[in-house]
Design a protein around this motif. Structure first.
Motif, short mmCIF file in Angstrom:
data_model
loop_
_atom_site.label_atom_id
_atom_site.label_comp_id
_atom_site.label_asym_id
_atom_site.label_seq_id
_atom_site.Cartn_x
_atom_site.Cartn_y
_atom_site.Cartn_z
N ARG A 233 33.14 70.04 69.05
CA ARG A 233 31.84 70.38 68.48
C ARG A 233 30.97 69.13 68.53
O ARG A 233 31.40 68.05 68.15
CB ARG A 233 31.97 70.89 67.04
N VAL A 234 29.76 69.33 69.02
CA VAL A 234 28.79 68.23 69.13
C VAL A 234 27.59 68.56 68.25
O VAL A 234 27.00 69.63 68.40
CB VAL A 234 28.33 68.03 70.58
N LYS A 235 27.27 67.68 67.35
CA LYS A 235 26.09 67.85 66.51
C LYS A 235 25.04 66.83 66.94
O LYS A 235 25.39 65.68 67.23
CB LYS A 235 26.46 67.63 65.04
N MET A 236 23.81 67.25 67.00
CA MET A 236 22.76 66.35 67.47
C MET A 236 21.53 66.44 66.57
O MET A 236 21.12 67.52 66.18
CB MET A 236 22.40 66.70 68.91
N ARG B 113 32.97 60.48 74.66
CA ARG B 113 31.71 61.08 75.10
C ARG B 113 30.54 60.61 74.27
O ARG B 113 29.38 60.74 74.68
CB ARG B 113 31.83 62.60 75.05
N VAL B 114 30.83 60.08 73.10
CA VAL B 114 29.75 59.58 72.26
C VAL B 114 28.99 58.45 72.96
O VAL B 114 27.84 58.19 72.63
CB VAL B 114 30.32 59.12 70.89
N ASP B 115 29.64 57.80 73.92
CA ASP B 115 28.97 56.71 74.64
C ASP B 115 27.71 57.17 75.35
O ASP B 115 26.74 56.42 75.48
CB ASP B 115 29.92 56.08 75.67
N ILE B 116 27.73 58.40 75.85
CA ILE B 116 26.54 58.94 76.53
C ILE B 116 25.36 58.90 75.56
O ILE B 116 24.27 58.42 75.90
CB ILE B 116 26.80 60.38 76.99
N ALA B 117 25.61 59.39 74.35
CA ALA B 117 24.55 59.41 73.34
C ALA B 117 24.20 58.00 72.88
O ALA B 117 23.04 57.70 72.60
CB ALA B 117 24.98 60.28 72.16
N GLN C 207 15.15 64.46 78.01
CA GLN C 207 15.60 63.52 79.05
C GLN C 207 17.12 63.53 79.16
O GLN C 207 17.68 63.50 80.26
CB GLN C 207 15.12 62.10 78.72
N ILE C 208 17.79 63.60 78.03
CA ILE C 208 19.26 63.59 78.04
C ILE C 208 19.81 64.82 78.73
O ILE C 208 20.78 64.74 79.49
CB ILE C 208 19.78 63.48 76.59
N MET C 209 19.15 65.95 78.50
CA MET C 209 19.70 67.20 79.04
C MET C 209 19.75 67.20 80.56
O MET C 209 20.54 67.90 81.16
CB MET C 209 18.92 68.38 78.47
N TYR C 210 18.89 66.38 81.19
CA TYR C 210 18.90 66.32 82.66
C TYR C 210 19.62 65.09 83.20
O TYR C 210 19.51 64.78 84.39
CB TYR C 210 17.47 66.38 83.19
N LEU C 211 20.35 64.37 82.37
CA LEU C 211 21.06 63.18 82.84
C LEU C 211 22.07 63.54 83.92
O LEU C 211 22.70 64.60 83.88
CB LEU C 211 21.78 62.49 81.68
N ASP C 212 22.22 62.65 84.86
CA ASP C 212 23.12 62.84 86.00
C ASP C 212 24.48 62.23 85.64
O ASP C 212 24.77 61.09 85.97
CB ASP C 212 22.50 62.14 87.22
N LEU C 213 25.30 63.02 84.96
CA LEU C 213 26.61 62.55 84.51
C LEU C 213 27.69 62.97 85.50
O LEU C 213 27.50 63.88 86.30
CB LEU C 213 26.93 63.13 83.13
N VAL D 6 27.81 66.94 75.77
CA VAL D 6 26.66 66.24 75.19
C VAL D 6 25.35 66.83 75.73
O VAL D 6 24.35 66.93 75.00
CB VAL D 6 26.74 64.72 75.47
N LEU D 7 25.37 67.26 76.98
CA LEU D 7 24.16 67.86 77.56
C LEU D 7 23.92 69.26 77.00
O LEU D 7 22.77 69.67 76.83
CB LEU D 7 24.27 67.92 79.09
N VAL D 8 25.00 69.97 76.70
CA VAL D 8 24.85 71.29 76.08
C VAL D 8 24.11 71.13 74.75
O VAL D 8 23.16 71.88 74.45
CB VAL D 8 26.22 71.95 75.84
N ALA D 9 24.54 70.14 73.96
CA ALA D 9 23.89 69.91 72.68
C ALA D 9 22.44 69.46 72.88
O ALA D 9 21.54 69.90 72.16
CB ALA D 9 24.66 68.86 71.88
N ALA D 10 22.21 68.61 73.88
CA ALA D 10 20.85 68.13 74.13
C ALA D 10 19.94 69.28 74.54
O ALA D 10 18.78 69.35 74.13
CB ALA D 10 20.87 67.05 75.21
N ARG D 11 20.46 70.18 75.36
CA ARG D 11 19.67 71.34 75.80
C ARG D 11 19.28 72.19 74.60
O ARG D 11 18.14 72.62 74.46
CB ARG D 11 20.52 72.16 76.78
N LYS D 12 20.25 72.39 73.70
CA LYS D 12 19.98 73.18 72.50
C LYS D 12 18.98 72.45 71.60
O LYS D 12 18.08 73.06 71.01
CB LYS D 12 21.32 73.38 71.76
N ALA D 13 19.13 71.15 71.51
CA ALA D 13 18.23 70.36 70.67
C ALA D 13 16.81 70.38 71.25
O ALA D 13 15.83 70.47 70.50
CB ALA D 13 18.73 68.93 70.54
#
Lengths: 480, 480
Positions: B402-405, B428-432, B444-450, B463-470
């Motif tokens: 579970r990722v909270k943002m 994965r927290v490193d991405i954030a 910007q995060i949601m489109y990061l090239d990971l 992390v991108l799923v959470a960013a997209r939702k955020a």
């Protein structure tokens, strides 16, 4: 009452169906009609997962299907399977489609008008025009259909496996890039003796030569034969020697040698499938991919959009457009296209060239530019490599990795990172990928506040070790 | 010939010895003399590794020692072990040190002059003044000495283990933060029945309550007893009931109940050890940590530096200084201090509050601010949580997380991320963390090239799923 607009999607995989789904999320059927054409039997599947299905990690083909045609139809998308779009008539805003009935009969053809058109025609595997390349026993691995045929070869029916008298089966993989090494792993898992052949001087030309050599060493340690600098000239079939019921003996021939095989897998990468776009006069880039603007609209067109493996994307580090066939990009393109067609607003900012893969327990990752790519676009840089471990050195399961980093001369801006190691190596490339997107310098990176605890990282994360070394090299190079 | 300058370091662990080493790298003994004082028996060790040594992951105490006193001395650092600095005389630029001979005899005292002084006095464990807290069987876990004493309790000598007639041994851990949960894991691995008690309403108050509840659920599933909202009032010792040769029965008492224990571990976190700095009139922050400038120089002082667990650092998200005791920061502080004293130039940019931990197979990570912290500093925000998997859903070993943002209202700037899951969740927290440092928005995060490949990530990284939702929540909140 306003007329219902129609969105037509060509290609029913990641980019196309994500665009359709996202547009549908924003607009209902009373505002937007959505028609999608897919010439194959499957929608929205993970081509990236095929090597793992063939290797046995994934047991069911249908596990690779994210959403079936029925699921799309339930969401109000008129997805027409086994229907190929054969022509784009952009002047009259319509496409011609032909049904492909099973059995090869000629199907019905018809025109469909569109208000917005989405090109998501994907990519096709490279298949050099060599003698014997179409022989039985020579397999591509691009589609689920390809995979199904190969899988039947790899997993003989019960009771026939021992008919070969215990002779080890041999496989030759042509191509030592991502698909090639992933297929090499799959074949090793199926108990094949594996030879991988590539014309490049090293496996994984997506890495610098020194890092590619690490991959070669690891593959050899895994018992694979790695032949590089060797162009395949033909595939020969010797029908005299059979290796079981219906079996054949193949040989992959190079200038220097001949490599016998029971099965040959082509893993040469893909090129954009853009013949429709080309015929319609749409702009294509150097790799043959469709060129779009930031909103994923085809350059110079108002209502034609494109995404996924058929487009070229802006590489933010090199400033060039590149063709990168990856499901993660295709999904994002689809998200952007669907948002824009559905009345929202989104842009795709470009990529930094991140990729991660593995061959057995070796993890291979890269982001940004290689040395040769950097030179090619006029970048000057310093290079460092660092050895570090995935966890605190004293923690069980700590594994070594090598991190290579390129930083711009003078500014110290990160230009690229390559990582080769074992467990815990691959996804660390994300740290560098985010830093690249943000335009960070290696000195900024070296002080990043990353997650630290002994089971997760040494006090200096491997990426930070490399950044620290790169920062020192930048300073030394500029005389300070 | 220029006079040799002298650098004096107070505290021989990560920050102090990194500063010494880095300065020595830049300047030789003919330019810079380096004297370091350490009151204990060990230099440069990993306190963060102690729970894993006690739990048996790490078998040798000395594995936790990064560099011995002898190794430091070989590099030209005059490291004086078992020597405590008892006073800073800043007006005369000198420190008073006292030798601590084994056996408790009073040692020699002397003054040492300095040109540059480095305070790296670390932190000390919180130990509330409760009745019985100093009883035999009540253990702290801050130092290697603490760990050695506790380890002898946890691992009975051969032949004595069965003297208790197979009765399961009970442990009570006071405190359910990082140290508490890591020690709970260690004790479970030593076959203790474990109760963890905390006065907060949830374990892991470094997370928001909803995420902390996930940790509670997982700990209970592991067979631990988790008691929250319960302040410990005393530790009682009942000498009548012994649990083996030399054993005692303890009880940890709260207002509501009493928890019997064979061993009690205090895992209440640490506070900066800054009594020397306080007595010398140096500036301290709200948590009692020394305040420094960006070069890690004590605020308002020319030649006094500080780093590691005794300082407060700038939190880039909240704009406040905070006390965060982590070896990874201590090493970076030391690097900065050593570079500056050695004639170079470096600054420590601050932190974003990243932390990662685990309890058995549960991985727990956070970066940025929690909801309450955000409100506290005047930030308004939207919050989302997302469920996603560590690998492609169809890939073996794929585990949920579970990722909270938290994203800033209006701007969409990332403010914080919390992750609770299994393998593949924590780092994965490193991405954030990188995105926070770069001030990125969730869009910007949601489109990061990971890095994407099925064994490493789904097409949309969690992390991108959470960013997209955020990103969607930010838009919805602002009416668009």
């Amino acid at each position: 009452m306003a007329a219902v607009r129609r969105m037509v999607v060509v290609g029913g995989d990641a980019a196309g169906m994500t665009a359709a789904s996202q547009a549908r999320r924003l607009q209902g059927p009373d505002e937007l009609e959505i028609v999608a054409f897919e010439r194959g039997d499957f929608s929205s599947y993970s081509a990236c997962g095929i090597p793992y299905w063939l290797g046995g990690d994934v047991t069911e083909r249908d596990d690779l299907i994210a959403r079936t045609p029925e699921q799309h139809r339930e969401r109000g998308i008129d997805l027409r399977m086994r229907t190929e779009v054969t022509e784009l008539d952009l002047d009259r805003s319509r496409v011609r489609a032909r049904e492909l009935p099973p059995g090869g009969a000629r199907g019905r053809e018809y025109w469909t008008d569109f208000d917005d058109l989405v090109l998501a025609t994907g990519a096709r595997p490279m298949r050099p025009p060599l003698p014997g390349i179409d022989a039985e026993g020579v397999h591509g691995v691009q589609s689920l259909e390809d995979g199904q045929v190969l899988l039947e070869t790899l997993t003989p029916l019960q009771g026939t496996a021992s008919d070969d008298g215990g002779r080890p089966r041999k496989a030759v993989v042509v191509g030592a890039g991502y698909i090639g090494v992933e297929m090499a792993e799959a074949l090793v898992r199926r108990d094949f003796e594996v030879t991988v052949i590539d014309q490049a001087p090293q496996p994984m030309t997506t890495l610098d030569p020194d890092m590619g050599e690490l991959v070669r060493d690891a593959m050899c340690d895994m018992g694979m034969e790695v032949v590089t600098g060797a162009a395949v000239t033909a595939v020969e079939t010797d029908e005299r020697e059979t290796s079981g019921p219906g079996g054949r003996t193949l040989a992959v021939v190079t200038k220097e040698a001949s490599y016998p095989a029971d099965v040959v897998v082509l893993g040469l990468g893909v090129v954009p499938e853009t013949s429709l776009a080309r015929e319609a006069g749409l702009p294509l880039g150097e790799s043959g991919g469709v060129l779009t603007d930031l909103a994923m609209r085809v350059r110079g067109r108002e209502n034609i959009w494109a995404g996924g493996d058929c487009v070229e994307v802006l590489d933010l580090v090199s400033g060039r457009t590149r063709h990168i066939a990856l499901g993660t990009h295709a999904n994002k393109h689809g998200q952007v296209v669907g948002a824009n067609i559905g009345g929202g607003y989104a842009t795709f900012p470009g990529v930094v060239g991140t990729a991660v893969s593995k061959v057995c327990d070796l993890e291979i990752a890269r982001t940004g530019v290689l040395e040769a790519q950097a030179r090619d676009v006029g970048l000057q840089f310093v290079t460092v490599t660092a050895e570090a471990t995935s966890r605190a050195g004293y923690f069980p399961g700590s594994r070594p990795m090598r991190v290579k980093m390129l930083a711009e001369r003078g500014t110290g801006r990160l230009l690229g990172t390559q990582i080769v190691g074992r467990e815990g190596a691959g996804k660390r490339v994300d740290i560098a990928a985010v830093a690249l997107s943000a335009g960070m310098t290696v000195e900024q990176i070296m002080y990043l506040d990353l997650g630290y605890a002994p089971p997760f990282s040494p006090v200096w994360d491997p990426v930070l070790v490399a950044a620290r070394k790169a920062a020192a090299a930048v300073k030394a190079e500029s005389g300070g």
